[in-house]
Design an enzyme around this catalytic site. Structure first.
Site, PDB file in Angstrom:
ATOM      1  N   GLU A 272       0.887  -1.176   0.000  1.00 57.16           N
ATOM      2  CA  GLU A 272       0.000   0.000   0.000  1.00 57.16           C
ATOM      3  C   GLU A 272       0.912   1.209   0.000  1.00 57.16           C
ATOM      4  OE1 GLU A 272      -3.205  -0.080  -0.193  1.00 57.16           O
ATOM      5  OE2 GLU A 272      -3.647  -2.156   0.328  1.00 57.16           O
ATOM      6  N   CYS A 306      -2.225   8.808   3.082  1.00 62.73           N
ATOM      7  CA  CYS A 306      -1.878   8.374   1.731  1.00 62.73           C
ATOM      8  C   CYS A 306      -2.982   8.718   0.736  1.00 62.73           C
ATOM      9  CB  CYS A 306      -1.587   6.888   1.716  1.00 62.73           C
ATOM     10  SG  CYS A 306      -2.886   5.969   2.508  1.00 62.73           S
ATOM     11  N   GLU A 403       3.991  13.622  -4.295  1.00 57.27           N
ATOM     12  CA  GLU A 403       3.299  13.505  -3.010  1.00 57.27           C
ATOM     13  C   GLU A 403       4.011  14.404  -2.004  1.00 57.27           C
ATOM     14  OE1 GLU A 403       3.757   9.756  -0.916  1.00 57.27           O
ATOM     15  OE2 GLU A 403       1.602   9.780  -0.553  1.00 57.27           O
TER      16      GLU A 403
HETATM   17  P1  NAD Z   1       8.772   4.703   4.286  1.00 52.92           P
HETATM   18  O1  NAD Z   1       8.525   3.944   3.054  1.00 52.92           O
HETATM   19  O2  NAD Z   1       9.982   5.499   4.413  1.00 52.92           O
HETATM   20  O3  NAD Z   1       8.756   3.742   5.561  1.00 52.92           O
HETATM   21  C1  NAD Z   1       7.713   2.839   5.814  1.00 52.92           C
HETATM   22  C2  NAD Z   1       8.231   1.704   6.666  1.00 52.92           C
HETATM   23  O4  NAD Z   1       9.196   0.977   5.930  1.00 52.92           O
HETATM   24  C3  NAD Z   1       8.919   2.133   7.956  1.00 52.92           C
HETATM   25  O5  NAD Z   1       8.599   1.192   8.968  1.00 52.92           O
HETATM   26  C4  NAD Z   1      10.385   2.030   7.596  1.00 52.92           C
HETATM   27  O6  NAD Z   1      11.211   1.825   8.728  1.00 52.92           O
HETATM   28  C5  NAD Z   1      10.375   0.811   6.707  1.00 52.92           C
HETATM   29  N1  NAD Z   1      11.498   0.707   5.776  1.00 52.92           N
HETATM   30  C6  NAD Z   1      12.245   1.702   5.241  1.00 52.92           C
HETATM   31  N2  NAD Z   1      13.185   1.184   4.425  1.00 52.92           N
HETATM   32  C7  NAD Z   1      13.028  -0.155   4.427  1.00 52.92           C
HETATM   33  C8  NAD Z   1      13.679  -1.232   3.754  1.00 52.92           C
HETATM   34  N3  NAD Z   1      14.680  -1.031   2.911  1.00 52.92           N
HETATM   35  N4  NAD Z   1      13.238  -2.481   3.988  1.00 52.92           N
HETATM   36  C9  NAD Z   1      12.205  -2.715   4.830  1.00 52.92           C
HETATM   37  N5  NAD Z   1      11.562  -1.745   5.495  1.00 52.92           N
HETATM   38  C10 NAD Z   1      11.948  -0.469   5.290  1.00 52.92           C
HETATM   39  O7  NAD Z   1       7.446   5.560   4.428  1.00 52.92           O
HETATM   40  P2  NAD Z   1       7.051   6.522   5.614  1.00 52.92           P
HETATM   41  O8  NAD Z   1       7.869   7.740   5.450  1.00 52.92           O
HETATM   42  O9  NAD Z   1       7.078   5.808   6.898  1.00 52.92           O
HETATM   43  O10 NAD Z   1       5.494   6.783   5.275  1.00 52.92           O
HETATM   44  C11 NAD Z   1       5.063   7.734   4.363  1.00 52.92           C
HETATM   45  C12 NAD Z   1       4.699   7.076   3.041  1.00 52.92           C
HETATM   46  O11 NAD Z   1       3.789   5.995   3.216  1.00 52.92           O
HETATM   47  C13 NAD Z   1       4.002   8.014   2.116  1.00 52.92           C
HETATM   48  O12 NAD Z   1       4.571   7.899   0.846  1.00 52.92           O
HETATM   49  C14 NAD Z   1       2.571   7.531   2.079  1.00 52.92           C
HETATM   50  O13 NAD Z   1       1.846   7.794   0.934  1.00 52.92           O
HETATM   51  C15 NAD Z   1       2.714   6.087   2.320  1.00 52.92           C
HETATM   52  N6  NAD Z   1       1.491   5.551   2.936  1.00 52.92           N
HETATM   53  C16 NAD Z   1       0.664   4.782   2.176  1.00 52.92           C
HETATM   54  C17 NAD Z   1      -0.502   4.267   2.705  1.00 52.92           C
HETATM   55  C18 NAD Z   1      -1.435   3.396   1.900  1.00 52.92           C
HETATM   56  O14 NAD Z   1      -2.286   2.734   2.454  1.00 52.92           O
HETATM   57  N7  NAD Z   1      -1.314   3.341   0.596  1.00 52.92           N
HETATM   58  C19 NAD Z   1      -0.819   4.539   4.040  1.00 52.92           C
HETATM   59  C20 NAD Z   1       0.054   5.326   4.788  1.00 52.92           C
HETATM   60  C21 NAD Z   1       1.214   5.824   4.218  1.00 52.92           C
END
Ligand code: NAD
Length: 499
Positions: A272, A306, A403
């Site tokens: 997601e 999101c 975004e």
């Molecule tokens: P992010 O992708 O930086 O991090 C998300 C999670 O992934 C965190 O727990 C992070 O520690 C982990 N992570 C980071 N690098 C990783 C790797 N290489 N391997 C495994 N895990 C890793 O995103 P964020 O900054 O936490 O959240 C914001 C983003 O999330 C925005 O782009 C937003 O649109 C998206 N989002 C989407 C939804 C949806 O349902 N589509 C919902 C909420 C947020």
């Protein structure tokens, strides 16, 4: 800024004062080495709690615990009705601790206490009850087959759904408790065990949730929480061949890394991801309602949603009226801590996110967008950004394409509805969209043509556990909510019996 912040409950303060570690096999583990990190209160920028971050050894322990619990059948071996009953009890325990969880989330994530109570806790408890019910409703099919050999042999064939195994759930920082629950409960309803990796910035409510799971009767090892960095602990978790399914919510770039890593082991995955969600105000729309929709759809949780409405298309003849009304509504919003119940705009999650949003605003100005209101950080110590309306935004500008994930509303003009439809679909993302109209024929014509996983009409952002949610294009793979969400934690087994 108004001044009447809520005092945290005593149990919240006590929880914050503990030194936190990962929660594995039913308890917070003892670790004597490893990186000690702090999480912050976004309203003040001050440290809030200390954690020992998981390294490779803790990832190994967490996956081993989840696999042991899965193989021993302490959860998958229960009668579905017993799993359902325990998950319903879990919902009750979370509800009973609702104020504590809501305060913890507000202090760690920054959001309004009202949103923490109503959405992180309230909506999540409803979701838990809805998903608990699926434990007793999974089903296969009986199938007629036509196998001709050996002559005279009869066959009976059916399918059954079986839990996929150990799940890794990776959670972002915008709705830390709710999105953890979106992953945990359908996985558990299906009979899986899970390791949750919360975002580095916001691990606290997931840790408390894991303690409450034990109180509710979920056996140790079924729900584990790893506090650790994404690039190290998160990546190691995804790459572990004992993990059968990864469910990830977060940014599109990290989603791609995760999908690529998962494929190496043929680990199932659902993603997601981000969105740049349009709101299309059709020529007949009630502008007052559309302004209300933009405030709710675009500024909820400071736009760190999101599915947030972030590019708003208004017909040129009504454009100025809309921008003026929207700016007037936004200008009057009060800014303050999430623990201040009168504040309408709260801090962003982190200094990093604040800088990122301010950087997007600089870029918008440089590309020619006009800041009608907001556009800067207020003179406050925390990670605040003023709610902002950008006018004169063109489709080619970053403010219409990237975004921002902050309290920023970009307003664009269109001439014809067909042009507007082209602009709406002109995006790498396809998570959600909304139409604002009372013209039923126009709405029914447009809905099938919009490239998005969800289309709302005359509303923007409400979700329901029974309504599938997920993205087209670079907004992701798979759907959360509804029957499909539980089935995504199962493997389909075909059985064929000769007699
Ligand atoms: P992010 O992708 O930086 O991090 C998300 C999670 O992934 C965190 O727990 C992070 O520690 C982990 N992570 C980071 N690098 C990783 C790797 N290489 N391997 C495994 N895990 C890793 O995103 P964020 O900054 O936490 O959240 C914001 C983003 O999330 C925005 O782009 C937003 O649109 C998206 N989002 C989407 C939804 C949806 O349902 N589509 C919902 C909420 C947020």
């Amino acid at each position: 800024m108004s001044t009447a912040p809520l005092e945290p409950l005593a149990q919240v303060t006590a929880f914050l004062n503990r030194r936190h570690t990962s929660f594995i096999d039913g308890r917070s583990i003892d670790v004597h080495a490893g990186e000690v990190a702090e999480v912050f209160n976004p309203a003040s920028g001050a440290p809030l709690a200390q954690l020992v971050m998981a390294g490779a050894e803790q990832v190994e322990q967490a996956v081993a615990a989840a696999q042991r619990a899965f193989r021993a059948g302490v959860w998958s071996g229960l009668r579905p009705a017993d799993r359902e009953r325990i998950l319903l009890r879990f919902a009750e325990v979370v509800e009973a601790h609702g104020e504590e969880l809501a305060q913890l989330e507000t202090l760690n994530q920054g959001k309004s206490i009202h949103i923490a109570r109503a959405i992180e806790v309230g909506a999540s408890v409803e979701y838990m009850r809805y998903m608990a019910g699926w434990a007793t409703k999974l089903e296969g099919q009986t199938l007629d087959v036509s196998i001709p050999v050996p002559p005279g042999t009869h066959y009976n064939a059916y399918t059954r759904r079986e839990p996929v195994g150990v799940v890794a759930g990776i959670v972002p920082w915008n709705f830390p408790l709710m999105i953890a629950i979106w992953k945990i409960i359908p996985a558990l309803a299906a009979g899986c065990t899970i390791v949750i990796k919360p975002a580095d910035e916001t691990p606290l409510t997931a840790l408390r949730l894991a303690e409450l799971a034990i109180e509710a009767g979920i056996p140790p090892g079924v729900l584990n929480v790893l506090v650790g960095r994404g690039a190290s602990a998160g990546a190691a978790l995804v790459a572990d061949p004992r993990v059968a399914k990864v469910t990830f919510t977060g940014s599109t770039p990290v989603g791609k890394l995760i999908g690529t890593a998962a494929l190496q082991n043929m680990t199932r995955f659902s993603l997601e991801l981000g969105g740049k969600n349009p709101m299309l105000v059709l020529p007949d729309a009630d502008l007052g309602k559309a302004v209300g929709g933009a405030l709710m759809g675009g500024l909820l949780n400071q736009g760190q949603v999101c599915a947030a409405a972030s590019r708003i298309y208004v017909q040129r003849s009504r454009y100025n009226d809309f921008v003026e009304a929207l700016a007037a509504a936004v200008k009057g919003m009060s800014i303050g801590a999430g623990m201040d119940p009168t504040a309408q705009i709260n801090p962003l999650v982190s200094r990093r996110q604040q800088s990122s949003v301010l950087g997007h605003l600089d870029k918008a100005r440089a590309q020619g967008a006009q800041v009608v209101t907001g556009g800067a950080a207020p003179e406050l110590p925390g990670f605040f950004v003023q709610p902002t309306v950008l006018a004169g935004v063109e489709q080619s500008m970053a403010a219409a394409r990237e975004e921002i994930f902050g309290p920023v509303l970009s307003v664009l003009a269109y001439d014809s509805v067909d042009e507007a439809l082209t602009l709406v679909n002109d995006s790498q993302y396809g998570l959600a969209a909304s139409l604002w109209t009372n013209d039923l024929s126009q709405a029914m014509r447009l809905i099938p043509q919009i490239e998005a996983g969800t289309v709302w009409v005359n509303t923007h952002v409400p979700l329901d556990p029974n309504l599938p949610f997920g993205g087209h294009k670079q907004s992701g793979v798979g759907r959360e909510f509804g029957r499909g969400a539980v089935e995504a934690f199962t493997e389909l087994k075909s059985v064929c019996i000769a007699y």
